[in-house]
Design an enzyme around this catalytic site. Structure first.
Site: not given
Ligand code: RIB
Ligand code: CA
Length: 317
Positions: A247
């Protein structure tokens, strides 16, 4: 006369490490295109006392002990903190065995640092990169609304639309943790680039990609592989995929190589009140309303190009 495009971009990175945050930080720390004014920690994946420590651990792993690290909000603006140890492990950086940090935390509160920096830097110079819940940004806007006109853009990982949610059927974790802060940010008028699950789910840490990183044979590469092998197990089990979605590095990759991505300017609003859909990012992708286009919502990415960029930068550390 130096062309502005050659000048490093001034960024503040707000983060809740988290293994994917860690990879995003390493990507940023390896780049000569970014001037990291500071890294601000927020409670999210794990509590603040761990996220701020994890930022320092990652800076030391990268050999960048001169980066200023600040601790911010311990809890969301209104909601009770929800964390994600089930995904990231007890420490938030489970996987590798990394040494305790020796670099010190800055004494200034992260929110005060964000406000002071945006007010002191020339208007329009500072980009905020957010990798976790938006609490620190929401509080900074509350404390000094005038910063909204001075921030160049916010590039944020959060939300989801076609892909749905990952912590509830409707909501992605970063937005779900602090929907009030997210709503304030999306209503602030600051230009936003949004990296939702719709694009991050197209960036899987497949075995082939991890094997390539491992071939770098450096301490950083070893730590990254161990982090991602831990981090991906939860999503592999959930989605039945080879590897899990990566992500947060999308935020930094956008700054370094925006042509890897494509999306559409849309209206995005945050659901705050419904118990069923709280934290949902309601994206008017098909432009069926006349609500203002307050975000560039990214939906597609050149996956191989993204991992090439990551590989090239990890090799520098
Ligand atoms: O949903 C994914 C996000 O939530 C990313 O930033 C992960 O690190 C968590 O913080
Ligand atoms: Ca994060």
């Amino acid at each position: 006369m130096t062309d502005d495009s050659d000048m490093p971009m001034k960024v503040i990175i707000d983060t809740d490490p988290g293994q994917d945050d860690a990879v995003a930080l390493l990507l940023a720390l390896a780049s000569e295109k970014l001037e990291i004014l500071g890294i601000t920690a927020v409670a999210g994946n794990v509590p603040l006392e761990l996220t701020e420590k994890n930022v320092r651990i990652i800076c030391e792993l990268a050999g960048k002990l001169d980066v200023r690290v600040f601790a911010g909000a311990k809890s969301p603006m209104k909601k009770t903190l929800v964390t994600a140890e089930n995904v990231h492990g007890k420490t938030g950086l489970d996987g590798p065995d990394l040494p305790e940090p020796v670099m010190s935390l800055q004494p200034q509160h992260a929110v005060d640092f964000i406000v002071e920096t945006v007010l002191n830097e020339p208007a329009g110079d500072v980009t905020l990169c957010t990798l976790g819940p938006l609490t620190n940004i929401g509080l900074a806007l509350q404390q000094a609304p005038q910063i909204a006109d001075r921030i160049q853009q916010i590039v944020m990982m959060g939300g989801g639309f076609f892909e749905g949610g990952n912590i509830t059927p409707a909501a992605e974790f970063n937005i779900f943790v602090d929907p009030d802060a997210a709503s304030d940010v999306f209503q602030s008028g600051i230009p936003i680039v949004m990296m939702p699950l719709d694009v991050t789910h197209k960036l899987l840490t497949t075995k082939k990609r991890l094997k390539r990183i491992k071939k770098l044979k450096t301490p950083v590469a070893k730590a990254v592989v161990e982090m991602l092998e831990f981090f991906e197990r939860y999503d592999e089990g959930k989605y039945g995929t080879d590897g899990g979605p990566l992500h947060d590095p999308t935020v930094i990759a956008w700054l370094l190589q925006p042509e890897l991505f494509s999306g559409r300017y849309c209206n995005v609003e945050i659901e705050k009140d419904s118990s069923l859909t709280c934290g949902m990012t309601v994206v008017d992708w098909w432009q069926v309303t006349d609500r203002s286009h307050n975000a560039l919502v990214i939906r597609d990415v050149n996956g191989d190009g993204f991992f090439d960029l990551l590989q090239e930068h990890l090799a520098r550390l």
